[in-house]
Design a protein around this motif. Structure first.
Motif, PDB file in Angstrom:
ATOM      1  N   LEU A 270       1.004  -1.166   0.009  1.00  0.00           N
ATOM      2  CA  LEU A 270       0.040  -0.070   0.219  1.00  0.00           C
ATOM      3  C   LEU A 270       0.730   1.262   0.002  1.00  0.00           C
ATOM      4  N   GLU A 271       1.788   1.356   0.801  1.00  0.00           N
ATOM      5  CA  GLU A 271       2.781   2.584   0.687  1.00  0.00           C
ATOM      6  C   GLU A 271       3.361   2.716  -0.517  1.00  0.00           C
ATOM      7  N   LYS A 272       3.887   1.678  -1.063  1.00  0.00           N
ATOM      8  CA  LYS A 272       4.582   1.845  -2.422  1.00  0.00           C
ATOM      9  C   LYS A 272       3.583   2.393  -3.455  1.00  0.00           C
ATOM     10  N   SER A 273       2.587   1.845  -3.446  1.00  0.00           N
ATOM     11  CA  SER A 273       1.230   2.212  -4.529  1.00  0.00           C
ATOM     12  C   SER A 273       0.788   3.506  -4.201  1.00  0.00           C
ATOM     13  N   LEU A 274       0.764   4.057  -2.875  1.00  0.00           N
ATOM     14  CA  LEU A 274       0.401   5.431  -2.679  1.00  0.00           C
ATOM     15  C   LEU A 274       1.669   6.261  -3.354  1.00  0.00           C
ATOM     16  N   ALA A 275       2.991   6.009  -3.159  1.00  0.00           N
ATOM     17  CA  ALA A 275       3.889   6.798  -3.595  1.00  0.00           C
ATOM     18  C   ALA A 275       3.741   6.896  -4.954  1.00  0.00           C
ATOM     19  N   PHE A 276       3.721   5.797  -5.700  1.00  0.00           N
ATOM     20  CA  PHE A 276       3.492   5.860  -7.022  1.00  0.00           C
ATOM     21  C   PHE A 276       2.299   6.841  -7.536  1.00  0.00           C
ATOM     22  N   TYR A 277       1.221   6.683  -7.206  1.00  0.00           N
ATOM     23  CA  TYR A 277       0.058   7.251  -7.645  1.00  0.00           C
ATOM     24  C   TYR A 277      -0.031   8.956  -6.848  1.00  0.00           C
ATOM     25  N   ARG A 278       0.644   9.132  -5.780  1.00  0.00           N
ATOM     26  CA  ARG A 278       0.547  10.370  -5.387  1.00  0.00           C
ATOM     27  C   ARG A 278       1.608  11.222  -5.613  1.00  0.00           C
ATOM     28  N   ASP A 279       2.941  10.793  -5.555  1.00  0.00           N
ATOM     29  CA  ASP A 279       4.066  11.417  -5.673  1.00  0.00           C
ATOM     30  C   ASP A 279       4.537  11.244  -7.258  1.00  0.00           C
ATOM     31  N   GLY A 280       4.365  10.236  -7.760  1.00  0.00           N
ATOM     32  CA  GLY A 280       5.028   9.924  -8.905  1.00  0.00           C
ATOM     33  C   GLY A 280       3.858  10.343 -10.108  1.00  0.00           C
ATOM     34  N   MET A 281       2.685   9.973 -10.087  1.00  0.00           N
ATOM     35  CA  MET A 281       1.753  10.574 -11.114  1.00  0.00           C
ATOM     36  C   MET A 281       0.848  11.596 -10.521  1.00  0.00           C
ATOM     37  N   GLY A 282       1.037  12.175  -9.221  1.00  0.00           N
ATOM     38  CA  GLY A 282       0.527  13.491  -9.112  1.00  0.00           C
ATOM     39  C   GLY A 282      -0.929  13.558  -8.557  1.00  0.00           C
ATOM     40  N   PHE A 283      -1.551  12.180  -7.962  1.00  0.00           N
ATOM     41  CA  PHE A 283      -2.985  12.208  -8.006  1.00  0.00           C
ATOM     42  C   PHE A 283      -3.128  12.625  -6.588  1.00  0.00           C
ATOM     43  N   LYS A 284      -4.128  13.383  -6.364  1.00  0.00           N
ATOM     44  CA  LYS A 284      -4.502  14.001  -4.768  1.00  0.00           C
ATOM     45  C   LYS A 284      -5.167  13.031  -4.043  1.00  0.00           C
ATOM     46  N   THR A 285      -4.607  13.083  -2.991  1.00  0.00           N
ATOM     47  CA  THR A 285      -5.199  11.828  -1.773  1.00  0.00           C
ATOM     48  C   THR A 285      -4.827  12.314  -0.570  1.00  0.00           C
ATOM     49  N   GLU A 286      -5.640  11.952   0.544  1.00  0.00           N
ATOM     50  CA  GLU A 286      -5.270  12.309   2.001  1.00  0.00           C
ATOM     51  C   GLU A 286      -4.224  11.020   2.548  1.00  0.00           C
ATOM     52  N   GLY A 287      -3.924  10.147   1.623  1.00  0.00           N
ATOM     53  CA  GLY A 287      -3.009   9.056   2.032  1.00  0.00           C
ATOM     54  C   GLY A 287      -3.671   7.924   2.504  1.00  0.00           C
ATOM     55  N   ILE A 288      -3.079   7.137   3.433  1.00  0.00           N
ATOM     56  CA  ILE A 288      -3.693   5.895   4.095  1.00  0.00           C
ATOM     57  C   ILE A 288      -4.451   6.213   5.191  1.00  0.00           C
ATOM     58  N   VAL A 289      -5.663   5.772   5.106  1.00  0.00           N
ATOM     59  CA  VAL A 289      -6.856   6.085   5.941  1.00  0.00           C
ATOM     60  C   VAL A 289      -7.107   4.533   6.696  1.00  0.00           C
ATOM     61  N   GLY A 290      -7.642   4.244   7.793  1.00  0.00           N
ATOM     62  CA  GLY A 290      -8.333   3.101   8.344  1.00  0.00           C
ATOM     63  C   GLY A 290      -7.115   2.257   8.761  1.00  0.00           C
ATOM     64  N   GLN A 291      -6.105   2.753   9.142  1.00  0.00           N
ATOM     65  CA  GLN A 291      -4.877   1.767   9.656  1.00  0.00           C
ATOM     66  C   GLN A 291      -5.282   1.166  11.019  1.00  0.00           C
ATOM     67  N   GLU A 292      -6.240   2.069  11.716  1.00  0.00           N
ATOM     68  CA  GLU A 292      -6.345   1.612  13.176  1.00  0.00           C
ATOM     69  C   GLU A 292      -7.422   0.145  12.937  1.00  0.00           C
TER      70      GLU A 292
END
Length: 143
Positions: A15-37
Protein backbone atom coordinates in the motif's frame (compact mmCIF):
# COMPACT_ATOMS: atom_id res chain seq x y z
CA UNK A 1 -29.58 -1.48 -11.18
CA UNK A 2 -28.85 1.91 -12.62
CA UNK A 3 -25.32 1.91 -14.07
CA UNK A 4 -23.42 4.39 -11.93
CA UNK A 5 -19.94 3.72 -10.60
CA UNK A 6 -18.66 5.73 -7.64
CA UNK A 7 -15.47 3.82 -6.75
CA UNK A 8 -13.07 1.54 -8.55
CA UNK A 9 -10.90 -0.35 -6.06
CA UNK A 10 -7.74 -2.06 -7.23
CA UNK A 11 -5.78 -4.59 -5.22
CA UNK A 12 -2.20 -3.77 -4.33
CA UNK A 13 0.63 -5.73 -2.73
CA UNK A 14 2.35 -2.84 -0.93
CA UNK A 15 0.00 0.00 0.00
CA UNK A 16 2.78 2.48 0.83
CA UNK A 17 4.60 1.88 -2.46
CA UNK A 18 1.35 2.17 -4.43
CA UNK A 19 0.49 5.38 -2.60
CA UNK A 20 3.90 6.81 -3.49
CA UNK A 21 3.47 5.80 -7.14
CA UNK A 22 0.07 7.42 -7.55
CA UNK A 23 0.53 10.45 -5.26
CA UNK A 24 4.20 11.33 -5.70
CA UNK A 25 4.90 9.84 -9.12
CA UNK A 26 1.64 10.52 -10.95
CA UNK A 27 0.49 13.56 -8.99
CA UNK A 28 -2.87 12.16 -7.90
CA UNK A 29 -4.51 13.97 -4.97
CA UNK A 30 -5.17 11.90 -1.84
CA UNK A 31 -5.26 12.22 1.92
CA UNK A 32 -3.00 9.16 2.08
CA UNK A 33 -3.60 5.95 3.97
CA UNK A 34 -6.71 5.91 6.16
CA UNK A 35 -8.25 3.15 8.28
CA UNK A 36 -4.98 1.81 9.67
CA UNK A 37 -6.56 1.41 13.09
CA UNK A 38 -8.65 -1.49 11.74
CA UNK A 39 -7.39 -4.92 10.80
CA UNK A 40 -7.77 -5.15 7.01
CA UNK A 41 -8.93 -1.51 6.98
CA UNK A 42 -5.92 0.42 5.61
CA UNK A 43 -6.91 1.95 2.27
CA UNK A 44 -6.12 4.92 0.03
CA UNK A 45 -8.83 6.92 -1.74
CA UNK A 46 -7.98 9.11 -4.72
CA UNK A 47 -10.47 11.62 -6.11
CA UNK A 48 -10.49 10.98 -9.85
CA UNK A 49 -13.29 13.32 -10.79
CA UNK A 50 -16.50 14.47 -9.15
CA UNK A 51 -18.36 11.37 -8.04
CA UNK A 52 -15.59 8.85 -8.83
CA UNK A 53 -12.81 7.64 -6.57
CA UNK A 54 -9.99 5.18 -7.12
CA UNK A 55 -9.35 2.96 -4.11
CA UNK A 56 -6.03 1.27 -3.39
CA UNK A 57 -6.58 -1.64 -1.03
CA UNK A 58 -4.25 -4.53 -0.21
CA UNK A 59 -5.17 -7.69 -2.11
CA UNK A 60 -5.24 -9.64 1.17
CA UNK A 61 -7.79 -7.16 2.57
CA UNK A 62 -10.03 -7.49 -0.50
CA UNK A 63 -9.79 -11.28 -0.26
CA UNK A 64 -10.60 -11.22 3.44
CA UNK A 65 -13.56 -8.85 2.98
CA UNK A 66 -15.03 -10.86 0.09
CA UNK A 67 -14.31 -14.28 1.60
CA UNK A 68 -12.00 -15.27 -1.25
CA UNK A 69 -8.43 -16.48 -1.58
CA UNK A 70 -5.83 -14.06 -2.92
CA UNK A 71 -5.37 -14.83 -6.60
CA UNK A 72 -2.45 -13.98 -8.88
CA UNK A 73 -2.42 -10.57 -10.52
CA UNK A 74 -3.42 -10.43 -14.19
CA UNK A 75 -2.90 -7.39 -16.39
CA UNK A 76 -5.42 -8.60 -18.95
CA UNK A 77 -8.52 -8.69 -16.73
CA UNK A 78 -9.32 -5.02 -17.36
CA UNK A 79 -7.67 -1.72 -18.19
CA UNK A 80 -8.14 1.74 -16.76
CA UNK A 81 -8.54 4.29 -19.54
CA UNK A 82 -7.49 7.91 -19.38
CA UNK A 83 -8.52 10.03 -22.35
CA UNK A 84 -6.59 13.21 -23.02
CA UNK A 85 -6.84 16.12 -25.44
CA UNK A 86 -3.73 15.57 -27.60
CA UNK A 87 -1.01 13.22 -28.74
CA UNK A 88 1.46 15.31 -26.78
CA UNK A 89 -0.54 14.74 -23.59
CA UNK A 90 -0.37 10.97 -24.16
CA UNK A 91 3.42 11.18 -24.52
CA UNK A 92 3.76 13.37 -21.41
CA UNK A 93 1.74 11.00 -19.22
CA UNK A 94 3.57 7.94 -20.52
CA UNK A 95 6.92 9.55 -19.62
CA UNK A 96 5.55 10.59 -16.22
CA UNK A 97 4.38 7.04 -15.52
CA UNK A 98 7.70 5.50 -16.54
CA UNK A 99 9.61 7.97 -14.34
CA UNK A 100 7.31 7.02 -11.42
CA UNK A 101 8.21 3.34 -11.84
CA UNK A 102 5.56 2.06 -14.24
CA UNK A 103 6.40 -0.54 -16.86
CA UNK A 104 5.72 0.64 -20.39
CA UNK A 105 3.85 -2.19 -22.08
CA UNK A 106 3.26 -0.53 -25.44
CA UNK A 107 4.83 2.74 -26.48
CA UNK A 108 2.35 5.39 -27.58
CA UNK A 109 1.58 5.14 -31.28
CA UNK A 110 -1.00 5.94 -33.91
CA UNK A 111 -3.91 3.49 -34.01
CA UNK A 112 -5.82 1.95 -36.90
CA UNK A 113 -8.93 3.93 -35.89
CA UNK A 114 -7.20 7.32 -36.05
CA UNK A 115 -6.28 7.83 -32.42
CA UNK A 116 -3.04 7.71 -30.50
CA UNK A 117 -2.53 5.46 -27.49
CA UNK A 118 -0.02 3.76 -25.20
CA UNK A 119 -0.17 1.30 -22.32
CA UNK A 120 1.64 1.04 -19.00
CA UNK A 121 1.40 -1.20 -15.94
CA UNK A 122 1.51 0.24 -12.43
CA UNK A 123 3.53 -1.37 -9.65
CA UNK A 124 0.83 -4.02 -9.13
CA UNK A 125 0.39 -4.97 -12.80
CA UNK A 126 -2.77 -2.89 -13.33
CA UNK A 127 -2.98 -1.87 -16.96
CA UNK A 128 -3.55 1.78 -17.86
CA UNK A 129 -4.40 2.93 -21.38
CA UNK A 130 -3.59 6.55 -22.15
CA UNK A 131 -5.47 7.63 -25.24
CA UNK A 132 -6.22 10.57 -27.51
CA UNK A 133 -9.37 9.95 -29.55
CA UNK A 134 -10.01 12.62 -32.22
CA UNK A 135 -13.50 11.25 -32.89
CA UNK A 136 -14.69 12.16 -29.40
CA UNK A 137 -15.69 15.64 -28.62
CA UNK A 138 -12.83 17.59 -27.08
CA UNK A 139 -13.11 17.28 -23.31
CA UNK A 140 -11.32 19.33 -20.73
CA UNK A 141 -8.38 17.30 -19.51
CA UNK A 142 -8.51 16.36 -15.83
CA UNK A 143 -4.88 17.23 -15.05
Amino acid sequence: MKPHITIITIGVDDLEKSLAFYRDGMGFKTEGIVGQEFEYGAVVFIEMQKGLKLGLWPRKSIAHDAGLFVSPASSTEFSLGHNVSSKEAVDTIMKEAEKAGATIVKQAQDTFWGGYTGYFKDLDEHLWKIVWNPAWEEEKEHR
